[in-house]
Design an enzyme around this catalytic site. Structure first.
Site, PDB file in Angstrom:
ATOM      1  N   ASP A 193      -6.593  -0.659  -5.949  1.00 53.06           N
ATOM      2  CA  ASP A 193      -8.059  -0.615  -5.907  1.00 53.06           C
ATOM      3  C   ASP A 193      -8.577  -0.117  -4.560  1.00 53.06           C
ATOM      4  OD1 ASP A 193      -7.425  -2.738  -4.295  1.00 53.06           O
ATOM      5  OD2 ASP A 193      -8.551  -4.246  -5.411  1.00 53.06           O
ATOM      6  N   HIS A 196     -10.472  -6.910  -4.744  1.00 54.58           N
ATOM      7  CA  HIS A 196     -10.139  -6.869  -3.316  1.00 54.58           C
ATOM      8  C   HIS A 196     -11.039  -7.816  -2.513  1.00 54.58           C
ATOM      9  CE1 HIS A 196      -7.427  -4.158  -0.927  1.00 54.58           C
ATOM     10  NE2 HIS A 196      -8.081  -4.719   0.074  1.00 54.58           N
ATOM     11  N   TYR A 247       0.874  -1.166   0.000  1.00 52.58           N
ATOM     12  CA  TYR A 247       0.000   0.000   0.000  1.00 52.58           C
ATOM     13  C   TYR A 247       0.917   1.223   0.000  1.00 52.58           C
ATOM     14  CZ  TYR A 247      -4.228  -2.622   1.309  1.00 52.58           C
ATOM     15  OH  TYR A 247      -5.307  -3.472   1.338  1.00 52.58           O
TER      16      TYR A 247
END
Length: 510
Positions: free
Chosen positions: A280, A373, A252
Site C-alpha cells: 500500500d 498503513h 518493502y
C-alpha cells in the site's frame, strides 16, 4: 586491506564542498549525502572533518552507512589513537521542554505553571493512557513522525471509530467460568489473537528500540513482525530473540530487486516464519505533522544506496526521507518472483478490497493484512475492520477456505473489544503498531508488556460477557455490523445549548 587514516588527514576535509565524517571508526565522504539529509545539510557539514558518532548513534545501527553508501564513499578506517577531544563533534544540548500551563480563570492575574510528572506504570489503565504519556515524554520530531496521518487524518481517526460502529450481540447462560484467549497465528501459538506489526525507527521512542519490542513480544506471548525500516540492524533484532521465539518480517520491495532478495534470504536463513510484503506504499503519504517538524534525526536503517546519488527527497520530513528505495513499479506480475525467492509463507500487507484479496488467494499467496498503513497513506480510504466483511464474503464466494488463506487486520485496535470484533468477523488476529511504540516510549519494555496485559484483561471480560469461552466460539453472530459501512455518526454537539442549559439536579445536589 582497508586504508588506515589519521584523524588529521580526515580533518582536512572540513567544508561543505569536501565533507568527510567519521562514524564508528570509519571515515565517509558525505559531501553528496549532506544535500539530501532530512534535517538539512547543516547537521552534516557542521561535523565535517570530525568524529560524529555521538551525534549519529542515538537513532541508527552501526552498519547503516555501509548499507547506505556505495563502497567508494568509505574512505578508510581511522586510527583511534589519532582522535583527539577537539576532533569529536558534540551533540547539541537538549532544550528544556516547555512547561505545561495549568488552566486558570480568565480574570486571573497570572498563569500557574505546572510541570509534567509522569504517572507510575501501574496508573496506566488503557492504551490511550500510554499515548497521552508518550506525547509528553517524546521529542517533538519523534512524536510528529509516529502520530501523523495522511492529509486531513480522517482515515487515521476513523480506524478506531469504525470499531465503535460495530455493536455487540452477547449470548447468555453460557458456561464462561474459564476463558481461553489463546490461538495460533500462522501456526504459531499466541496468548491472544494479537501480534506486533512492523513500525519504523523504534529508537525514536526509546533507546532500546526494536530490541525491546522483540523481548516484550516474547514476555507477552505474541509474535512480532520485524520492520524493514528498523533502528537496529536485522542481526541485532534477531539476536534479541529467545531460543524458541517466533518472529515474522515485513518487506518493502526495492527497485534493485537483488537487494530485496538478499534481505529475504537472510530472513529465511535466520528462521523467520513468514514474510509480509507491504503493497500500500508505492509512494509514502503526505503526513503534515511530520513535514512541519522537518525531521532532524538521521534516516532509517535500510535506504541502501540512493543517498549518494542525490535521489532521496529529504525536504519534507522523515516520511519522504525514507521512501526512496520503495519500488512503485511492484505489481501482480512480481508475485511469482516473490514466491520463488523464499520458502516462507508470503502474505500481502495493505489489501483494501475484496477483489485484491481474491487475487492474492488465486495467486497462491498465503494470506493478507487488511490495512491502510495506520491511516498514513491514502486519506478517506476505509479502515481495515470495515473492509473485513467484504473480503470474507469475496473469499467465500471464490471457494476459499480459512485454512488456505489467512486474513489479518491492523489499524485502530485500542481495546480488547476491538480484537473480539475483528475475530468475530473473520480475522485470525489483529496487528498493533502505535500502542507498542507509545508504551515503549513511556515506560520501555515493561510498558509494552503491561499494554498487552491490559488488552488481555479487556478481552477476557468481553469474551465472558459475550458468552464466548474461547476464541473458536467467537463468531459473526456475536456482533452487529449494520452501521459499519454506513458511517452513521452522532450529530455534532450543539455547543450553545450545551453551555447554557442548566441540567436538572437530584434533591441531594440542590
Amino acid at each position: 586491506m582497508a586504508k588506515v587514516l589519521s584523524m588529521d588527514e580526515v580533518a582536512k576535509h572540513k567544508t561543505k564542498e569536501d565533507c568527510w565524517v567519521v562514524l564508528y571508526g570509519k571515515a565517509y565522504d558525505l559531501t553528496k549525502f549532506a544535500k539530501v539529509h532530512p534535517g538539512g545539510a547543516k547537521l552534516i557539514t557542521d561535523a565535517a572533518g570530525m568524529d560524529a558518532t555521538a551525534l549519529f548513534d542515538p537513532i541508527h545501527p552501526k552498519d547503516i552507512m555501509d548499507k547506505l553508501l556505495k563502497p567508494s564513499l568509505t574512505m578508510g578506517s581511522v586510527d583511534a589513537a589519532t582522535i583527539k577531544p577537539e576532533h569529536i563533534a558534540k551533540p547539541p544540548e537538549k532544550k528544556e521542554a516547555p512547561k505545561k500551563k495549568k488552566a486558570v480563570a480568565q480574570d486571573a492575574a497570572s498563569e500557574e505553571v505546572e510541570e509534567f510528572k509522569k504517572p507510575p506504570l501501574a496508573a496506566m489503565l488503557n492504551s490511550f493512557d500510554f499515548e497521552s504519556v508518550a506525547r509528553e515524554v517524546m521529542e517533538p520530531q519523534a512524536w510528529g513522525y509516529y502520530s501523523s496521518g495522511g492529509d486531513d487524518e480522517i482515515t487515521l481517526r476513523d480506524n478506531h471509530l469504525a470499531f465503535q460502529r460495530i455493536t455487540m450481540r452477547p449470548r447468555i447462560l453460557v458456561n464462561v467460568r474459564d476463558i481461553d484467549m489463546s490461538t495460533k497465528i500462522l501456526g504459531t501459538p499466541a496468548a491472544l489473537p494479537l501480534y506486533f506489526t512492523a513500525t519504523a525507527l523504534a529508537k525514536l521512542a526509546h533507546q532500546d528500540g526494536e530490541v525491546a519490542i522483540v523481548k516484550a513480544a516474547k514476555k507477552a506471548g505474541v509474535p512480532y513482525m520485524l520492520p524493514t525500516l528498523s533502528s537496529y540492524t536485522l542481526d541485532e533484532m534477531l539476536a534479541a530473540r529467545a531460543p524458541d521465539q517466533v518472529v515474522f518480517s515485513q518487506l518493502y520491495v526495492n527497485p534493485e530487486r537483488s537487494r530485496s532478495e538478499e534481505y529475504v534470504k537472510k530472513l529465511e536463513a535466520a528462521g523467520v516464519k513468514a514474510l509480509f510484503v507491504t503493497v500500500d506504499a508505492p509512494q509514502l503519504g503526505r503526513r503534515e505533522k511530520d513535514m512541519r517538524n522537518k525531521f532532524t534525526q538521521q534516516g532509517s536503517d535500510v535506504q541502501d544506496g540512493d543517498e549518494d546519488e542525490g535521489e532521496v527527497d529529504r525536504s519534507q520530513g522523515a516520511t519522504r526521507a525514507i521512501s526512496s528505495y520503495i519500488d512503485p513499479g511492484l505489481c501482480w506480475d512480481d508475485v511469482p518472483w516473490l514466491q520463488s525467492i523464499t520458502k516462507m509463507p508470503v502474505l500481502l500487507k495493505g489489501v483494501q478490497c475484496g477483489e485484491d484479496a481474491v487475487a492474492a488467494y488465486k495467486a497462491g499467496l498465503k494470506g493478507c493484512v487488511l490495512s491502510n498503513h495506520g491511516g498514513r497513506q491514502l486519506d478517506t480510504c476505509r479502515p481495515g475492520i470495515e473492509v473485513l466483511p467484504e473480503v470474507m464474503a469475496a473469499l467465500k464466494e471464490a471457494g476459499c477456505k480459512k485454512e488456505d488463506f489467512t486474513v489479518f487486520v491492523d489499524g485502530g485496535i485500542r481495546r480488547g473489544a476491538d480484537i473480539f470484533k475483528a475475530v468475530a468477523l473473520g480475522a485470525q488476529a489483529c496487528g498493533v503498531g502505535r500502542p507498542v511504540l507509545y508504551s515503549l516510549a513511556s515506560y520501555g519494555q515493561n510498558g509494552i508488556v503491561r499494554m498487552v496485559h491490559m488488552l488481555q484483561d479487556e478481552l477476557q471480560m468481553v469474551m465472558r460477557l459475550a458468552g464466548t469461552p474461547n476464541t473458536a466460539s467467537i463468531t459473526e453472530n456475536h456482533v452487529i455490523t449494520t452501521n459499519l459501512a454506513d458511517h452513521i455518526v452522532p450529530l455534532p454537539t450543539d455547543n450553545l445549548t450545551a453551555k447554557t442549559y442548566q441540567a436538572l439536579s437530584p434533591a441531594a445536589k440542590l
